[in-house]
Design an enzyme around this catalytic site. Structure first.
Site, mmCIF file in Angstrom:
data_model
loop_
_atom_site.group_PDB
_atom_site.id
_atom_site.type_symbol
_atom_site.label_atom_id
_atom_site.label_comp_id
_atom_site.label_asym_id
_atom_site.label_seq_id
_atom_site.Cartn_x
_atom_site.Cartn_y
_atom_site.Cartn_z
ATOM 1 N N ASP A 73 0.841 -1.353 -0.054
ATOM 2 C CA ASP A 73 0.056 0.127 -0.145
ATOM 3 C C ASP A 73 0.428 1.323 -0.159
ATOM 4 O OD1 ASP A 73 -2.707 -1.619 -0.249
ATOM 5 O OD2 ASP A 73 -2.271 -1.475 1.805
ATOM 6 N N LYS B 31 -0.055 -7.764 -4.246
ATOM 7 C CA LYS B 31 -0.947 -7.359 -3.295
ATOM 8 C C LYS B 31 -1.505 -5.686 -3.644
ATOM 9 C CE LYS B 31 -4.118 -6.505 0.007
ATOM 10 N NZ LYS B 31 -4.574 -5.312 0.363
ATOM 11 N N LYS C 144 -11.994 -4.946 -5.434
ATOM 12 C CA LYS C 144 -13.416 -4.814 -4.433
ATOM 13 C C LYS C 144 -14.854 -4.805 -5.328
ATOM 14 C CE LYS C 144 -10.809 -4.821 0.500
ATOM 15 N NZ LYS C 144 -9.790 -4.060 0.010
ATOM 16 N N ILE D 243 -17.829 -4.159 -6.719
ATOM 17 C CA ILE D 243 -19.232 -4.010 -5.917
ATOM 18 C C ILE D 243 -19.952 -3.378 -6.186
ATOM 19 C CG2 ILE D 243 -18.139 -2.710 -4.388
ATOM 20 C CD1 ILE D 243 -20.235 -4.230 -2.083
ATOM 21 N N ASP D 244 -20.375 -3.205 -7.151
ATOM 22 C CA ASP D 244 -21.848 -2.704 -8.125
ATOM 23 C C ASP D 244 -22.601 -3.730 -9.324
ATOM 24 O OD1 ASP D 244 -22.558 -0.028 -9.729
ATOM 25 O OD2 ASP D 244 -21.627 0.925 -8.864
ATOM 26 N N ASN E 285 -22.671 -4.622 -15.298
ATOM 27 C CA ASN E 285 -22.867 -3.844 -16.693
ATOM 28 C C ASN E 285 -21.393 -2.749 -15.899
ATOM 29 O OD1 ASN E 285 -23.229 -1.003 -18.345
ATOM 30 N ND2 ASN E 285 -23.547 -2.545 -19.304
ATOM 31 N N TYR F 202 -5.835 -7.618 13.906
ATOM 32 C CA TYR F 202 -5.203 -8.832 13.425
ATOM 33 C C TYR F 202 -4.652 -10.272 13.891
ATOM 34 C CZ TYR F 202 -2.242 -4.198 10.637
ATOM 35 O OH TYR F 202 -1.873 -3.602 10.090
HETATM 36 N N1 5IU Z 1 -7.719 -5.551 3.844
HETATM 37 C C1 5IU Z 1 -7.606 -6.263 5.240
HETATM 38 N N2 5IU Z 1 -9.050 -6.763 5.687
HETATM 39 C C2 5IU Z 1 -9.512 -7.151 4.943
HETATM 40 C C3 5IU Z 1 -9.637 -7.888 3.350
HETATM 41 C C4 5IU Z 1 -8.529 -6.742 3.067
HETATM 42 O O1 5IU Z 1 -6.746 -5.204 5.848
HETATM 43 O O2 5IU Z 1 -10.456 -7.531 4.776
HETATM 44 I I1 5IU Z 1 -10.776 -8.241 2.467
HETATM 45 C C5 5IU Z 1 -6.694 -5.048 3.164
HETATM 46 C C6 5IU Z 1 -6.778 -3.686 3.339
HETATM 47 C C7 5IU Z 1 -5.277 -3.350 3.137
HETATM 48 C C8 5IU Z 1 -4.678 -4.482 3.765
HETATM 49 O O3 5IU Z 1 -4.784 -3.468 1.951
HETATM 50 O O4 5IU Z 1 -5.513 -5.916 3.154
HETATM 51 C C9 5IU Z 1 -4.034 -5.056 5.078
HETATM 52 O O5 5IU Z 1 -2.473 -3.738 5.352
HETATM 53 P P1 5IU Z 1 -1.956 -3.911 6.427
HETATM 54 O O6 5IU Z 1 -1.192 -5.327 6.964
HETATM 55 O O7 5IU Z 1 -1.205 -2.867 6.081
HETATM 56 O O8 5IU Z 1 -3.198 -4.091 7.878
#
Ligand code: 5IU
Length: 268
Positions: free
Chosen positions: A38, A60, A93, A95-96, A99, A221
């Site tokens: 991220d 990711k 994610k 979610i719509d 189309n 976590y």
């Molecule tokens: N993420 C979550 N929880 C979820 C889902 C996705 O944390 O239930 I679905 C994503 C958000 C972020 C990453 O991009 O996973 C977790 O990052 P950290 O390990 O820095 O918390």
């Protein structure tokens, strides 16, 4: 559930070519870590992908948080995914209605289907969201694309529980060639008891951190070891790795913890 089998054994007859490739990458590199990268600039994202690429099975992304996004961002990711042999998972994610989702997956500035091997979707709109993604995947004849259904969330007070999670599993079963598995906190019920031979969904668990219990915005976590004991296959970790003082050392520590727990589970 097939969680007592090795990834290599699960790969042999798996119906999804992308899941087979994921299992092969995990075995070749001895890692079940998904780095949640991220980062918010192209340079930072590509640097962490290059530095940590050897330790991860999947990278990711949240491509919409990159403040200088261009084709160079995604071209760079694709190049690094080949160099280090990892898959790219855009955590979009979807979610719509179907189309709209097709337009978001195919086009726009991000052209996600062109570079992301894996995307995820929530089934709040019903099965049409998965049907829409499957159609795009099929019309582009891409054999290395797949979808994860977001069946649970790690944040406090999440509403993705109970019958919602069960519906996620039921919809996954309707689209076995497109849905690789789930993002969830543990192995899901409704799979083990009536799983057919060809059904082998992959469990990606997010909210994994070896040093922290959560954050100020509701994140919760678990550790790599508890996640694996709960039936996870692939561990998604972000800040625990990239925000560490020494991200390479952290990536290796998470890799080892995840892989040791995996080997314990399969009895090696
Ligand atoms: N993420 C979550 N929880 C979820 C889902 C996705 O944390 O239930 I679905 C994503 C958000 C972020 C990453 O991009 O996973 C977790 O990052 P950290 O390990 O820095 O918390």
């Amino acid at each position: 559930s097939k969680s007592h089998l090795s990834f290599a054994e699960r790969a042999v007859n798996h119906p999804s070519p992308l899941t087979r490739r994921l299992f092969e990458i995990a075995e070749q590199k001895s890692t079940n870590i998904v780095l949640s990268a991220d980062l918010t600039s192209t340079a930072e994202l590509l640097k962490i992908a290059d530095d940590l690429g050897p330790y991860i099975a999947v990278l990711k992304t949240h491509i919409d948080i990159i403040d200088d996004f261009s084709r160079k961002t995604t071209d760079g990711l694709v190049e690094l995914s080949k160099k280090h042999n990892f898959l790219i998972f855009e955590d979009r994610k979807f979610i719509d209605i179907g189309n709209t989702v097709q337009k978001q997956y195919r086009g726009g500035a991000l052209r996600i289907h062109e570079w992301a091997h894996i995307v995820n979707a929530a089934v709040l709109p019903g099965p049409g969201v998965i049907q829409a993604l499957e159609e795009t995947i099929k019309t582009h004849n891409v054999t290395d694309r797949g979808v994860l259904i977001l069946a649970e969330m790690t944040s406090k007070g999440s509403l993705a529980v109970g019958s919602y999670t069960e519906a996620s599993v039921a919809i996954a079963k309707q689209y076995p060639s497109t849905v690789m598995g789930f993002v969830c906190t543990k192995a899901l019920s409704g799979l083990s008891s009536d799983a057919t031979d060809e059904e082998d969904f992959v469990v990606f668990t997010t909210g994994v951190n070896m040093a922290s219990k959560g954050d100020a915005l509701g994140q919760q976590y678990q550790t790599p070891t508890t996640a694996m004991a709960g039936g996870s296959d692939f561990l998604i970790a972000g800040r625990g790795i990239y925000a560490n003082n020494d991200p390479v050392k952290a990536a290796e520590a998470y890799r080892k913890a995840g892989w040791d727990a995996y080997q314990d589970r399969i009895g090696k």
